[in-house]
Every structure is written in structure tokens, then in C-alpha cells.
Design an enzyme around this catalytic site. Sequence first.
Site, PDB file in Angstrom:
ATOM      1  N   THR A  58       0.857  -1.183   0.000  1.00 40.80           N
ATOM      2  CA  THR A  58       0.000   0.000   0.000  1.00 40.80           C
ATOM      3  C   THR A  58       0.894   1.233   0.000  1.00 40.80           C
ATOM      4  O   THR A  58       1.937   1.265   0.659  1.00 40.80           O
ATOM      5  CB  THR A  58      -0.922   0.062   1.239  1.00 40.80           C
ATOM      6  OG1 THR A  58      -0.135   0.257   2.415  1.00 40.80           O
ATOM      7  CG2 THR A  58      -1.733  -1.217   1.379  1.00 40.80           C
ATOM      8  N   GLU A  59       0.470   2.253  -0.758  1.00 38.40           N
ATOM      9  CA  GLU A  59       1.338   3.407  -0.928  1.00 38.40           C
ATOM     10  C   GLU A  59       1.496   4.212   0.351  1.00 38.40           C
ATOM     11  O   GLU A  59       2.420   5.012   0.477  1.00 38.40           O
ATOM     12  CB  GLU A  59       0.842   4.303  -2.058  1.00 38.40           C
ATOM     13  CG  GLU A  59      -0.471   4.989  -1.804  1.00 38.40           C
ATOM     14  CD  GLU A  59      -0.907   5.807  -3.015  1.00 38.40           C
ATOM     15  OE1 GLU A  59      -0.939   7.038  -2.892  1.00 38.40           O
ATOM     16  OE2 GLU A  59      -1.201   5.231  -4.064  1.00 38.40           O
ATOM     17  N   ASN A  60       0.605   4.008   1.332  1.00 38.35           N
ATOM     18  CA  ASN A  60       0.791   4.718   2.605  1.00 38.35           C
ATOM     19  C   ASN A  60       1.773   3.995   3.519  1.00 38.35           C
ATOM     20  O   ASN A  60       1.966   4.400   4.662  1.00 38.35           O
ATOM     21  CB  ASN A  60      -0.546   4.957   3.316  1.00 38.35           C
ATOM     22  CG  ASN A  60      -1.341   3.688   3.529  1.00 38.35           C
ATOM     23  OD1 ASN A  60      -1.352   2.800   2.692  1.00 38.35           O
ATOM     24  ND2 ASN A  60      -2.032   3.602   4.654  1.00 38.35           N
TER      25      ASN A  60
END
Length: 233
Positions: A58-60
Site C-alpha cells: 500500500t502506498e501509505n
Amino acid sequence: MSLTETSLQTSATPLGRDDLAKLVARDIAPGSFVNLGIGQPTLVSNYLTEEQNITLHTENGMLGMGPEATGDQIDGDLINAGKIPVTELPGASYLHHADSFAIMRGGHLDICVLGAFQVSATGDLANWHTGAPGAIPAVGGAMDLATGAKDVFVMMTLLTREGVSKIVESCSYPITGVGCVTRVYTDKGVFLTGPGGVTVRETFGCTLEELQELVPVSLTAASAVGTPDEGAP
């Protein structure tokens, strides 16, 4: 092979969101590192199997994301990029946001699955702005994923609410990535895109001829031109 080839039709009706997510999950090769974009693509995490050994990014800043969290599993601090509560799998790890984007930009993801407003016949992606009055442009990490992932799968409805095809000859909306999309999963069919144009792997609830009436791009049956389907079992 004629345009009316019926062997492409694998479902009597268009696919719903969950059935489409199951299909995408099935097509992801074992051992892949994958990012799931906001919207429909997040559903794919619910249908990946343990045997596939898929690592979700996930990009977070998370590696090893599991399915969507429900009930007592929900932890307000454990969310994906779309702010949906998720679970973590054994061995999950957490990264600084900059390191997460380095994974995306550095070519370390095998596949990303994104939503789209438009996909062109040659695989251009437009998914961050339609120019509609009052719309808030938000490209997020989509441009990094589109250019950094080895394969870009798009998951969307084929038609807009007005009945206009989202697969187009050329995108009229701002481009997220050029020639990056390799496969498009829709409720009415699976399309393979690239320099050679658009081929159709299978259709849902319609024939290839009926699909051609909806899409303003020349379509060819994938098996007619020997197009490989590397992800499907």
C-alpha cells in the site's frame, strides 16, 4: 475467426464487482508483489488465496496487507491508501512514505490494479481528472504506479453512467501514464491493450459482436491472433 466467435463468452450475465475482483485475483501470478488502487481494486484483496503467496503493497507504507478488516478486526490505525480498514498478514512490515514510493518508482511491483476514467487502444491511462466543474484533481500515487509497475491492470465498468465507452481510441482526459495498461477488466469483458490495439480475452453477458457495438475501437478475439494470457491459470 469471425467477430461473432461465441467461445469468448464465459458468463451469461455481466459480472458484478465481487465476481470481477475474484477474476482479477485468480489471474495474479503466484509470488507477485502487487498494489491495489482505490475503489473497485481494493476488493481484490478479499479473494487472494494463501497458496498464491501474494505480497500486497500500500502506498501509505505497508507490505503484507491482508483482506479488508471487519468487526473486531478493525483497527483505526491500520488502513490502506483509500482509508479502508485492513488486516495484516504474518510477516507484514511498515515503511516510511518515501520508501513506499521508492518501491513504486523503482520497478519493484509486478502488478498494480487501478481504476480508470478512460483507457486508450494503445494502453494510455487517464484516471485522475475528468475536467468536470467542481471536480477535485487528485493524481495521488497513480502516476508512480502506472510508470513503475511491470504490469498495469485496470478494473472498471465498461460504460459511464451515460452509456459511453471508457475504452477509447485516444484519451480525452488528462493522461496518467502513456502505454502502460496491459489488461482491462470490465463488467462486460476482459481486454488486452498495447501497441497492436485491443484484443478481447472473454466476454460476460454479450458476444464479441455486441461488445463491438459498445466500444469505438476495433476489437479482435485474443485467440484469433494468438495473444498469450500469461496471468491466467
